[in-house]
Design a protein around this motif. Structure first.
Motif, PDB file in Angstrom:
ATOM      1  N   GLN A  82       8.950  27.771  41.654  1.00  0.00           N
ATOM      2  CA  GLN A  82      10.361  27.599  41.327  1.00  0.00           C
ATOM      3  C   GLN A  82      10.993  28.936  40.961  1.00  0.00           C
ATOM      4  OE1 GLN A  82      10.568  24.663  38.253  1.00  0.00           O
ATOM      5  NE2 GLN A  82      10.130  22.956  39.627  1.00  0.00           N
ATOM      6  N   LYS A  83      10.256  29.767  40.255  1.00  0.00           N
ATOM      7  CA  LYS A  83      10.769  31.069  39.852  1.00  0.00           C
ATOM      8  C   LYS A  83      11.005  31.953  41.085  1.00  0.00           C
ATOM      9  CE  LYS A  83       9.697  34.556  36.392  1.00  0.00           C
ATOM     10  NZ  LYS A  83       8.670  35.048  35.461  1.00  0.00           N
ATOM     11  N   VAL A  84      10.093  31.921  42.023  1.00  0.00           N
ATOM     12  CA  VAL A  84      10.247  32.703  43.260  1.00  0.00           C
ATOM     13  C   VAL A  84      11.409  32.155  44.073  1.00  0.00           C
ATOM     14  CG1 VAL A  84       9.138  33.239  45.461  1.00  0.00           C
ATOM     15  CG2 VAL A  84       7.849  33.441  43.333  1.00  0.00           C
ATOM     16  N   ALA A  85      11.569  30.860  44.122  1.00  0.00           N
ATOM     17  CA  ALA A  85      12.666  30.260  44.887  1.00  0.00           C
ATOM     18  C   ALA A  85      14.017  30.633  44.284  1.00  0.00           C
ATOM     19  CB  ALA A  85      12.513  28.745  44.926  1.00  0.00           C
ATOM     20  N   VAL A  86      14.121  30.640  42.969  1.00  0.00           N
ATOM     21  CA  VAL A  86      15.371  31.001  42.315  1.00  0.00           C
ATOM     22  C   VAL A  86      15.690  32.481  42.561  1.00  0.00           C
ATOM     23  CG1 VAL A  86      16.443  31.337  40.045  1.00  0.00           C
ATOM     24  CG2 VAL A  86      15.271  29.199  40.563  1.00  0.00           C
ATOM     25  N   GLU A  87      14.670  33.342  42.506  1.00  0.00           N
ATOM     26  CA  GLU A  87      14.873  34.771  42.738  1.00  0.00           C
ATOM     27  C   GLU A  87      15.261  35.050  44.182  1.00  0.00           C
ATOM     28  OE1 GLU A  87      11.368  36.751  41.402  1.00  0.00           O
ATOM     29  OE2 GLU A  87      11.822  36.404  39.289  1.00  0.00           O
TER      30      GLU A  87
END
Length: 90
Positions: A82-87
């Motif tokens: 999720q963190k990679v997708a948001v970034e």
């Protein structure tokens, strides 16, 4: 997320500790010839029954602990995704 890690570690250590304690008691009950010594037949039956039940409880604790650690690792991977997708959206 952190709760599953803490619960997993506690249950895993408790299960391994219970197995160790039961096996240690069994080891020290043995005499020089390798036979277990009991004061009576009744205590032999009761102790063996309780140890068998205790080992099953220990197995359940170990399995539950491992499952909790697995859930923690899955949650951690999901958070990283999720963190990679948001970034990547930014």
């Amino acid at each position: 997320m952190i709760a599953s890690l803490i619960i997993g570690i506690i249950f895993l250590v408790a299960g391994l500790g219970l197995r160790y304690w039961i096996n240690r008691r069994k080891f020290y009950r043995r005499g020089p010839m390798g036979a277990e010594g009991f004061s009576s037949y009744e205590s032999s039956v009761i102790i063996k029954l309780l140890e068998k039940f205790g080992k099953w409880v220990a197995y359940a604790l170990i399995i539950f602990g491992l499952l909790s650690l697995w859930v923690y690792s899955r949650e951690k991977k999901e958070m990283e995704k999720q963190k990679v997708a948001v970034e990547s959206i930014r």
